[in-house]
Scaffold this motif. Structure first.
Motif, PDB file in Angstrom:
ATOM      1  N   THR A   1       0.848  -1.191   0.000  1.00  0.00           N
ATOM      2  CA  THR A   1       0.000   0.000   0.000  1.00  0.00           C
ATOM      3  C   THR A   1       0.885   1.243   0.000  1.00  0.00           C
ATOM      4  O   THR A   1       2.044   1.203   0.450  1.00  0.00           O
ATOM      5  N   TRP A   2       0.357   2.354  -0.519  1.00  0.00           N
ATOM      6  CA  TRP A   2       1.093   3.620  -0.599  1.00  0.00           C
ATOM      7  C   TRP A   2       0.089   4.762  -0.697  1.00  0.00           C
ATOM      8  O   TRP A   2      -1.104   4.546  -0.956  1.00  0.00           O
ATOM      9  N   ASN A   3       0.563   5.961  -0.510  1.00  0.00           N
ATOM     10  CA  ASN A   3      -0.255   7.166  -0.662  1.00  0.00           C
ATOM     11  C   ASN A   3       0.087   7.861  -1.975  1.00  0.00           C
ATOM     12  O   ASN A   3       1.233   7.830  -2.436  1.00  0.00           O
ATOM     13  N   HIS A   4      -0.920   8.509  -2.576  1.00  0.00           N
ATOM     14  CA  HIS A   4      -0.654   9.317  -3.768  1.00  0.00           C
ATOM     15  C   HIS A   4       0.291  10.463  -3.406  1.00  0.00           C
ATOM     16  O   HIS A   4       0.241  11.012  -2.296  1.00  0.00           O
ATOM     17  N   LEU A   5       1.141  10.865  -4.361  1.00  0.00           N
ATOM     18  CA  LEU A   5       1.959  12.061  -4.176  1.00  0.00           C
ATOM     19  C   LEU A   5       1.047  13.285  -4.143  1.00  0.00           C
ATOM     20  O   LEU A   5       0.013  13.333  -4.823  1.00  0.00           O
ATOM     21  N   THR A   6       1.438  14.283  -3.382  1.00  0.00           N
ATOM     22  CA  THR A   6       0.677  15.537  -3.396  1.00  0.00           C
ATOM     23  C   THR A   6       0.835  16.203  -4.754  1.00  0.00           C
ATOM     24  O   THR A   6       1.780  15.928  -5.505  1.00  0.00           O
ATOM     25  N   VAL A   7      -0.086  17.102  -5.081  1.00  0.00           N
ATOM     26  CA  VAL A   7      -0.046  17.753  -6.389  1.00  0.00           C
ATOM     27  C   VAL A   7       1.233  18.580  -6.547  1.00  0.00           C
ATOM     28  O   VAL A   7       1.759  18.733  -7.656  1.00  0.00           O
ATOM     29  N   GLU A   8       1.773  19.103  -5.441  1.00  0.00           N
ATOM     30  CA  GLU A   8       3.032  19.858  -5.520  1.00  0.00           C
ATOM     31  C   GLU A   8       4.212  18.937  -5.825  1.00  0.00           C
ATOM     32  O   GLU A   8       5.215  19.386  -6.393  1.00  0.00           O
ATOM     33  N   GLU A   9       4.119  17.658  -5.410  1.00  0.00           N
ATOM     34  CA  GLU A   9       5.221  16.719  -5.626  1.00  0.00           C
ATOM     35  C   GLU A   9       5.161  16.057  -6.993  1.00  0.00           C
ATOM     36  O   GLU A   9       6.165  15.548  -7.481  1.00  0.00           O
ATOM     37  N   GLN A  10       3.992  16.090  -7.637  1.00  0.00           N
ATOM     38  CA  GLN A  10       3.832  15.354  -8.891  1.00  0.00           C
ATOM     39  C   GLN A  10       4.575  16.012 -10.059  1.00  0.00           C
ATOM     40  O   GLN A  10       5.156  15.329 -10.900  1.00  0.00           O
ATOM     41  N   ASN A  11       4.499  17.353 -10.172  1.00  0.00           N
ATOM     42  CA  ASN A  11       5.165  18.100 -11.251  1.00  0.00           C
ATOM     43  C   ASN A  11       4.664  17.711 -12.639  1.00  0.00           C
ATOM     44  O   ASN A  11       5.306  18.014 -13.643  1.00  0.00           O
ATOM     45  N   GLY A  12       3.558  17.035 -12.727  1.00  0.00           N
ATOM     46  CA  GLY A  12       3.003  16.592 -14.004  1.00  0.00           C
ATOM     47  C   GLY A  12       1.940  15.539 -13.758  1.00  0.00           C
ATOM     48  O   GLY A  12       1.650  15.166 -12.610  1.00  0.00           O
ATOM     49  N   PHE A  13       1.364  15.045 -14.837  1.00  0.00           N
ATOM     50  CA  PHE A  13       0.359  13.989 -14.707  1.00  0.00           C
ATOM     51  C   PHE A  13       1.056  12.645 -14.477  1.00  0.00           C
ATOM     52  O   PHE A  13       1.912  12.236 -15.273  1.00  0.00           O
ATOM     53  N   ILE A  14       0.700  11.965 -13.369  1.00  0.00           N
ATOM     54  CA  ILE A  14       1.264  10.642 -13.093  1.00  0.00           C
ATOM     55  C   ILE A  14       0.631   9.646 -14.067  1.00  0.00           C
ATOM     56  O   ILE A  14      -0.586   9.413 -14.044  1.00  0.00           O
ATOM     57  N   ARG A  15       1.458   9.067 -14.939  1.00  0.00           N
ATOM     58  CA  ARG A  15       0.950   8.140 -15.951  1.00  0.00           C
ATOM     59  C   ARG A  15       0.877   6.706 -15.429  1.00  0.00           C
ATOM     60  O   ARG A  15       0.007   5.942 -15.828  1.00  0.00           O
ATOM     61  N   ASN A  16       1.780   6.339 -14.544  1.00  0.00           N
ATOM     62  CA  ASN A  16       1.735   4.995 -13.960  1.00  0.00           C
ATOM     63  C   ASN A  16       2.675   4.928 -12.763  1.00  0.00           C
ATOM     64  O   ASN A  16       3.550   5.788 -12.591  1.00  0.00           O
ATOM     65  N   TYR A  17       2.441   3.893 -11.939  1.00  0.00           N
ATOM     66  CA  TYR A  17       3.373   3.529 -10.883  1.00  0.00           C
ATOM     67  C   TYR A  17       4.081   2.249 -11.310  1.00  0.00           C
ATOM     68  O   TYR A  17       3.512   1.400 -12.014  1.00  0.00           O
ATOM     69  N   THR A  18       5.304   2.098 -10.883  1.00  0.00           N
ATOM     70  CA  THR A  18       6.078   0.889 -11.169  1.00  0.00           C
ATOM     71  C   THR A  18       6.600   0.320  -9.852  1.00  0.00           C
ATOM     72  O   THR A  18       7.249   1.037  -9.070  1.00  0.00           O
ATOM     73  N   ILE A  19       6.290  -0.975  -9.601  1.00  0.00           N
ATOM     74  CA  ILE A  19       6.774  -1.662  -8.399  1.00  0.00           C
ATOM     75  C   ILE A  19       7.951  -2.545  -8.804  1.00  0.00           C
ATOM     76  O   ILE A  19       7.850  -3.330  -9.758  1.00  0.00           O
ATOM     77  N   LEU A  20       9.072  -2.421  -8.109  1.00  0.00           N
ATOM     78  CA  LEU A  20      10.268  -3.211  -8.372  1.00  0.00           C
ATOM     79  C   LEU A  20      10.614  -3.979  -7.094  1.00  0.00           C
ATOM     80  O   LEU A  20      10.837  -3.354  -6.038  1.00  0.00           O
ATOM     81  N   TYR A  21      10.651  -5.314  -7.162  1.00  0.00           N
ATOM     82  CA  TYR A  21      10.955  -6.091  -5.967  1.00  0.00           C
ATOM     83  C   TYR A  21      11.879  -7.255  -6.328  1.00  0.00           C
ATOM     84  O   TYR A  21      11.888  -7.725  -7.480  1.00  0.00           O
TER      85      TYR A  21
END
Length: 650
Positions: free
Chosen positions: A542-562
């Motif tokens: 689980t995670w929280n969305h970035l704030t609009v000030e932290e995004q600096n653009g439209f978030i197109r996707n998240y990537t999980i690396l494990y």
């Protein structure tokens, strides 16, 4: 042949002949001389010099012309250039004087033992002057009654010689003293000139190699005058708010020449000049009324003059003079809009009226107050309410309904045309279609497709979206025939919410909104991931969305690396709307490292690493082992007890 001591004696004799003073205090004649003496030669020509030995030197030491060597600047001249004419004369020839340096010396070398200078000359190499070209003259007015004439010309190529230029001029029956340039060779100023007489002017250039003369210029000095600019310029405002009266003083008498003028003007603070049509100022005058100006606007004026027939030169522009037109009533009403807050009670509205201050060329003066009129259109019996406001906003408490708001701006002269805003009970009209944005350098273009109905105008709202503060609305009005505008002052890497409303004669359409960026960048930080639940073969992240000030653009996707400590990294792409994801097919009792990356169109940023360990047993596996064991143990105990009861004797 001479012995060594004879050559020493000979050299001593030559030295005495050259350097010893005679009884009269002069110098004894040298053993020879060179002709020509100190010549001036044309660059690139050929040249021959003769070294002639004196008989006195020949008689003493048997010195002959065959023993002569030539040097230029202490550098030996090749013997191929020598020629022995007779026993006392030797010549040297240079086919190209371009390489000839100074001094040129004649020397004696006897038996290869002693070299003695006989004579030396200075050689000057240069060019004859070219014909001076492009002779032109201009008469400058220095004061009210003083004029000087300055002539300039192209002197031509550099001659490498002392070349004298002189400006000559004459009348048909009189020749004046030449004008000799000082410190320059292409200009000279004549202080004694007369108007209305044709004067012949030309330039002569002279040096040691020749003389050249320019074409003759015949001109009446009155036809080449550059007068002084008009003086004592003043501006006065007239009765009309669009007129300024310009006055000045001419510093050249009408008896000398009649003048015409150029008048230019600009709004103070603007760099673009406008000019009064030349046909309006083509005669001698000392004042002019400039019309078609903006009311209550400060203007800068400048004026210049020249001979009325256009022959001669324009004067310099006069010093700028500023003046302001008087006020006029505002030319248009202020653009008005509203923000409706109905959160307190559904039956009542808090209406924030907003309007923009008129631009200076629209206000035409100092706006003293705004008059707001509110009429309830849903109840004809309700009284009209009027408010006088000095700011650019006003708040109303209204019942839900339909209202007509009229706004007028007033200055000391009068009132503007009214601006009308209809506040409807609902946004029931057709909205715009296909709302879109496009970055254009430092501006953000907003476009839309018009509804099918006739639109009076559009209102475009925009605000900076923030997670820490309210969206402060800015707005702009566009005409009904426009289907796109540029928004200025938009900051890069910031998210804006843009809404467009169409306004009709009988209401307004609902607003259509879109979020936009002028420029995007990669996020300023990556998401921080943690586990919500961990099992034997799966883990819920689980995670929280970035704030609009932290995004600096439209978030197109998240990537999980494990990955495990010694295993390959696995990559999973997640939809940007999600805040939870389940990893499956994991290995039991294993340490995993996981991190998460957020991506925009312009890059990605990865968050911190997070570790978790999968469980050794899955859900129910421990119960499945412990319960049978416990049951078996109880069964054994029970059987043992029964056995003991049956074998009490034992």
């Amino acid at each position: 042949m001479f012995s060594r001591w004879n050559w020493v004696a000979c050299g001593f004799y030559l030295l005495l002949n050259i350097c010893s003073p005679d009884a009269s205090g002069g110098l004894v004649q040298s053993c020879g001389h060179i002709i020509p003496e100190s010549p001036v030669l044309a660059l690139g020509s050929n040249f021959t010099a003769l070294c002639i030995l004196n008989e006195s030197c020949l008689d003493f030491g048997n010195i002959y012309a065959s023993q002569i060597i030539w040097k230029i600047k202490n550098r030996l001249v090749p013997k191929e250039q020598y020629r022995e004419i007779n026993r006392t004369v030797s010549s040297v020839t240079f086919n190209d004087t371009s390489s000839l340096a100074t001094p040129l010396t004649c020397n004696i070398l006897a038996d290869g033992q002693i070299e003695q200078n006989i004579y030396g000359i200075t050689v000057t190499v240069g060019l004859a002057p070219e014909k001076p070209k492009n002779l032109s003259c201009i008469v400058h007015q220095v004061s009210r009654f003083t004029y000087v004439m300055t002539c300039t010309w192209n002197p031509g190529r550099h001659t490498f010689l002392d070349t004298q230029f002189r400006l000559r001029y004459s009348w048909p029956e009189e020749i004046f003293p030449d004008c000799i340039p000082k410190d320059v060779n292409n200009s000279c100023t004549i202080t004694d000139i007369q108007f209305f007489v044709n004067t012949e002017i030309w330039v002569e250039a002279t040096n040691a190699l020749g003389k050249a003369e320019s074409d003759h210029l015949v001109v009446d000095p009155i036809d080449i005058v550059k007068p002084l600019s008009p003086q004592n310029v003043s501006l006065t405002s007239g009765i009309l708010p669009t007129v300024l009266q310009l006055c000045w003083e001419n510093w050249i008498s009408d008896a000398v020449m009649m003048l015409k003028f150029n008048i230019r003007y600009r709004i103070v603070g603007d760099t673009n000049w406008l000019e009064v049509p030349s046909e309006d100022t083509a005669s001698t005058r000392t004042s002019f009324s400039v019309q078609g100006l903006r009311p209550y606007t400060e203007y800068a004026f400048s004026i210049r003059c020249m001979k009325e027939d256009g022959v001669g030169y324009w004067s310099d522009w006069s010093e700028e003079k500023t003046g302001m037109t008087i006020e006029d009533q505002p030319s248009k009403g202020p653009p008005i809009w509203r923000i409706i807050d109905s959160s307190h009670s559904p039956a009542f509205w808090t209406v924030h009226l907003l309007w923009k201050a008129l631009k200076p060329f629209e206000a035409n003066g100092v706006i003293l107050q705004y008059e707001v009129t509110v009429r309830d259109k849903s109840s004809l019996s309700s009284p009209v309410k009027k408010y006088n406001v000095t700011s650019t906003n006003h708040t109303l408490e209204l019942r839900e309904g339909t209202y007509e708001v009229t706004l007028v701006a007033r200055n000391s002269v009068g009132a503007s045309p009214p601006s009308v805003l209809l506040i409807p009970a609902s946004n029931s009209k057709a909205p715009v279609k296909n709302l879109r944005t496009l970055p254009k350098h430092d501006k953000l273009w907003v476009g839309w497709t018009a509804p099918n109905s006739y639109v009076l105008k559009y209102v475009i709202e925009w605000c900076l979206v923030s997670s820490s503060s309210d969206c402060i609305i800015e707005w702009q009005i566009a005409l009904g025939d426009v289907q796109g505008i540029d928004l200025k002052g938009i900051k890069p890497f910031k998210c804006y919410l843009i809404t467009v409303y169409p306004l009709y004669a009988d209401g307004q359409g609902s607003g259509q909104s879109v979020k936009a960026y002028l420029k995007q960048d990669r996020p300023s930080k990556g998401p921080t991931v943690q586990t919500k639940k961990v099992g034997k073969a799966e883990a819920v992240l689980t995670w929280n969305h970035l704030t609009v000030e932290e995004q600096n653009g439209f978030i197109r996707n998240y990537t999980i690396l494990y990955k495990t400590i010694d295993g390959n990294e696995t990559v999973v792409t997640v939809d940007p709307s999600k805040t939870e994801y389940t990893l499956s097919s994991l290995t039991s009792d294993t340490l995993y490292t996981v991190r998460m990356m957020a991506s925009t169109d312009n890059g990605s940023r990865t968050g911190p690493d997070f570790t978790f360990t999968t469980q050794k047993f899955g859900k129910g596996e421990i119960e499945a082992i412990v319960v049978p064991v416990c049951l078996a143990f109880l069964l054994i105990v029970l059987l043992g007890v029964l056995f003991c009861f049956n074998k009490r004797d034992l």
